[in-house]
Design a protein around this motif. Structure first.
Motif, PDB file in Angstrom:
ATOM      1  N   UNK A   1       4.663   6.961   2.813  1.00 56.21           N
ATOM      2  CA  UNK A   1       4.670   5.680   3.512  1.00 56.21           C
ATOM      3  C   UNK A   1       4.326   4.545   2.560  1.00 56.21           C
ATOM      4  N   UNK A   2       4.936   3.404   2.798  1.00 52.09           N
ATOM      5  CA  UNK A   2       4.601   2.145   2.128  1.00 52.09           C
ATOM      6  C   UNK A   2       4.255   1.136   3.208  1.00 52.09           C
ATOM      7  N   UNK A   3       3.102   0.508   3.049  1.00 42.91           N
ATOM      8  CA  UNK A   3       2.591  -0.417   4.073  1.00 42.91           C
ATOM      9  C   UNK A   3       2.440   0.270   5.425  1.00 42.91           C
TER      10      UNK A   3
ATOM     11  N   UNK B   1       0.850  -1.192   0.000  1.00 43.46           N
ATOM     12  CA  UNK B   1       0.000   0.000   0.000  1.00 43.46           C
ATOM     13  C   UNK B   1       0.884   1.240   0.000  1.00 43.46           C
ATOM     14  N   UNK B   2       0.327   2.353  -0.474  1.00 44.40           N
ATOM     15  CA  UNK B   2       1.082   3.607  -0.593  1.00 44.40           C
ATOM     16  C   UNK B   2       0.256   4.739  -0.019  1.00 44.40           C
ATOM     17  N   UNK B   3       0.919   5.662   0.693  1.00 42.58           N
ATOM     18  CA  UNK B   3       0.212   6.826   1.232  1.00 42.58           C
ATOM     19  C   UNK B   3       1.132   8.041   1.213  1.00 42.58           C
ATOM     20  N   UNK B   4       0.603   9.171   0.754  1.00 48.08           N
ATOM     21  CA  UNK B   4       1.264  10.471   0.844  1.00 48.08           C
ATOM     22  C   UNK B   4       0.426  11.324   1.784  1.00 48.08           C
ATOM     23  N   UNK B   5       1.076  11.942   2.763  1.00 48.19           N
ATOM     24  CA  UNK B   5       0.333  12.749   3.732  1.00 48.19           C
ATOM     25  C   UNK B   5       0.964  14.138   3.839  1.00 48.19           C
ATOM     26  N   UNK B   6       0.274  15.134   3.280  1.00 46.93           N
ATOM     27  CA  UNK B   6       0.700  16.536   3.360  1.00 46.93           C
ATOM     28  C   UNK B   6       2.166  16.706   2.933  1.00 46.93           C
ATOM     29  N   UNK B   7       2.480  16.184   1.760  1.00 46.75           N
ATOM     30  CA  UNK B   7       3.853  16.232   1.252  1.00 46.75           C
ATOM     31  C   UNK B   7       4.079  17.539   0.499  1.00 46.75           C
TER      32      UNK B   7
ATOM     33  N   UNK C   1       6.869  -5.662  -5.312  1.00 39.21           N
ATOM     34  CA  UNK C   1       5.576  -5.531  -4.628  1.00 39.21           C
ATOM     35  C   UNK C   1       4.864  -4.264  -5.082  1.00 39.21           C
ATOM     36  N   UNK C   2       5.637  -3.295  -5.576  1.00 40.68           N
ATOM     37  CA  UNK C   2       5.087  -2.043  -6.080  1.00 40.68           C
ATOM     38  C   UNK C   2       5.743  -1.761  -7.417  1.00 40.68           C
TER      39      UNK C   2
ATOM     40  N   UNK D   1      12.086   5.178   7.317  1.00 43.58           N
ATOM     41  CA  UNK D   1      12.426   4.131   8.275  1.00 43.58           C
ATOM     42  C   UNK D   1      12.863   2.841   7.587  1.00 43.58           C
ATOM     43  N   UNK D   2      12.747   2.795   6.267  1.00 42.77           N
ATOM     44  CA  UNK D   2      13.229   1.645   5.508  1.00 42.77           C
ATOM     45  C   UNK D   2      14.710   1.854   5.188  1.00 42.77           C
TER      46      UNK D   2
END
Length: 601
Positions: A418-420, A356-362, A516-517, A426-427
């Motif tokens: 973020x991924x997953x 899964x992928x998420x962008x938050x206020x980038x 995976x992506x 943090x990766x």
């Protein structure tokens, strides 16, 4: 000389930038220290060979005395011959060992620079002229060869031999030695003035060569465009002007070097004239034997070699120090962490399945560009694991930059990617990039074979895996036409392939990685309608086990996507399926109408 390093370059590398303040001579010793024993061995061989040469004038004196006293000459002549042959053999062996070691020093420097360059962050590399970097790896490292073999070791030997010669000359006649030293001292004053000028001139010369390399690399990189534009003569003039600047800088180095060498040679010649005149007077007065004058003159001739070596070493050392400073500018650039070799040679999909992928206020902008406009302005969206998501929008909306941020080619100024559900910061980079398959917009193909290109990200791929992805991407027909099949060279930048074939190779390369992506940036822009439809089927099949994220201007590629994000001015303005957006979003509808995917009301 402008430095390559900028403090903000450290941001993309995840560590703080600290400039290397060590003096250039310590940097040079750092390259030489691992080879210290072989350098010492080569130097000792040359030194012993030089000592043999020092004994020759004394033996010549013995021969002259034997002639004058009517003694047998066989012994002195045989010993003199043995010294000549032995000294030559030792000098040759030492010279070979030093030359071999010098090549090893250059090899180490080139490997270190290559490793450094290929580990630089993308953001750093975007700022740097490739031609200048190539000049530092190829030309500047070459200068270490002469420094290693001559400027240090041989100059040390030359200094010892010079001292030994002076001692023996003092034993022969202190008066003549004083005359010699007085003349040579005047030359030493001239060298003190000239040597620093050579260093500065060498730095400017090497920088000019780097600038010329950058311009030539630019021209060769757009060779067909130059031909089609009829711009050859203009580029020839531009590169020629840069070559002229490099020539002028090189001539400046040559001028100062020639002045230094001429000064040293003139000093030796003047010493010879002074010694011959004063020594002849002393012989005539009976204060000095003829044999001693002959031996002294031979030593004076022998002085020419160490003095010349010292002068040349001073010039080479200044040039080498300038090169080391330029190499330091590359070596101190912050880099990404080294990729762990523990990663599988052919990484397989993790049990976790699609990501899964998420962008938050980038918020993001390119710091290296003069244009400081924000590319992303609070970009926010979430994508579930699996399925196909398309990103569309006008040029400059920040679509491709989404992929660059996911790969951590750049870091956002604020916000979270973020991924997953896990912040990608943090990766570890190897883990993150092993999770992602990325097909760039221009689908680069490297010089080499078709197999080399397919296995670039999966070097351990088996034949059955290769056959599967070739069939999926409809490259099996290309394979059948190639004379050596997978081992056929594809030419520089894949010049023997069509644009569509290069794109399909890039897609096959990404699929072989089993990510995976999967990120596809304009992956079908050069495909014909038949191959585009076939690729849509491949993407749909892949989306069952992999999250697929597609950037496309050709909406025909993405009409079947599970979801479409419409990006404008760095934000997601709308999302939905093709049908929903065609009826509910003005921008998407205009894009679709321009490509005849919906009817104009």
């Amino acid at each position: 000389m402008a430095t390559l390093v900028q403090p903000e370059a450290a941001a993309g590398a995840g560590r703080r930038w600290h400039p290397d303040r060590r003096p250039a001579w310590r940097l040079l010793l750092g390259y030489l220290w691992p080879h210290r024993w072989t350098l010492l061995g080569g130097g000792l061989l040359g030194f012993v060979g030089g000592l043999a040469a020092l004994a020759e004038p004394m033996l010549a004196k013995l021969v002259v005395d034997s002639i004058g006293r009517h003694r047998p000459l066989l012994g002195p002549v045989a010993l003199l011959t043995a010294l000549l042959v032995g000294g030559a053999l030792l000098t040759t062996a030492g010279s070979y060992l030093l030359g071999r070691t010098a090549e090893s020093v250059v090899l180490t420097a080139r490997r270190r620079l290559t490793r450094q360059l290929l580990r630089l962050p993308v953001g750093t590399m975007d700022r740097l002229p490739p031609g200048d970097l190539l000049s530092r790896v190829v030309s500047d490292t070459t200068l270490l060869r002469s420094v290693s073999a001559s400027a240090l070791v041989q100059s040390i030997n030359a200094a010892f031999l010079l001292i030994a010669s002076v001692v023996l000359m003092a034993l022969l006649d202190p008066v003549l030695l004083a005359v010699t030293v007085a003349v040579l001292a005047l030359n030493g004053i001239a060298l003190v003035v000239v040597v620093p000028r050579i260093r500065r001139a060498a730095e400017r010369s090497q920088a000019a060569v780097g600038g010329m390399s950058s311009l030539l690399e630019r021209a060769l990189g757009a060779f067909r465009t130059l031909k089609a534009s009829g711009a050859e003569e203009r580029e020839i003039a531009t590169v020629g002007e840069a070559a002229g600047r490099a020539w002028r800088r090189g001539v400046e180095v040559a001028r100062w070097t020639a002045l230094m060498e001429a000064s040293a040679g003139l000093a030796v010649q003047l010493s010879f004239v002074a010694v011959l005149g004063i020594g002849g007077a002393r012989v005539a007065s009976g204060a000095l034997p003829v044999s001693s004058l002959v031996a002294f003159l031979l030593y004076l001739f022998l002085l020419t070699e160490p003095i010349t070596a010292l002068v040349a070493a001073a010039s080479q050392l200044q040039t080498g120090l300038a090169a080391v400073v330029r190499m330091r500018e590359v070596n101190e650039l912050p880099t990404e962490p080294a990729r762990s070799e523990a990663l599988a040679p052919c990484p397989s999909r993790q049990d976790a399945g699609p990501a899964s992928v998420a962008f938050d206020q980038v918020w993001f902008r390119y710091r290296h560009r003069k244009d400081t406009q924000w590319v992303h302005r609070g970009l926010t969206f979430e994508l579930p694991a699996g399925g196909i998501t398309a990103v569309v929008g006008p040029s400059g909306a920040g679509k491709s930059t989404i992929f660059a941020l996911l790969e951590r080619f750049y870091e956002p100024q604020s916000g979270t990617v973020a991924i997953d559900g896990r912040d990608i910061r943090d990766w570890s980079l190897p883990e993150l990039r092993a999770t992602i398959g990325y097909v760039e917009q221009d689908a680069p193909v490297l010089a080499g074979t078709l197999r080399d290109n397919l296995c670039l990200a999966a070097p351990g791929a088996q034949e059955d895996q290769l056959a599967e992805v070739l069939a999926l991407t409809r490259l099996d027909g290309l394979l059948a036409r190639l004379p050596e099949r997978l081992d056929t060279p594809v030419g520089h930048h894949g010049i023997t392939l069509s644009g569509g074939e290069r794109q399909r190779i890039a897609i096959a390369r990404a699929l072989l990685r089993q990510p995976r992506l999967l990120l596809l940036d304009e992956a079908t822009s050069q495909l014909d309608a038949i191959n585009e439809l076939a690729l849509r089927d491949v993407i749909a099949q892949t989306a069952g086990t992999t999250t697929v994220l597609v950037v496309a201007h050709r909406l025909s590629t993405v009409t079947c996507a599970d979801r479409i994000l419409v990006v404008e001015s760095g934000r997601v303005r709308a999302s939905g399926t093709h049908g929903e957006l065609a009826s509910g979003d003005d921008l998407y509808r205009r894009l679709a109408e321009s490509q005849l995917l919906v009817s104009t009301p």
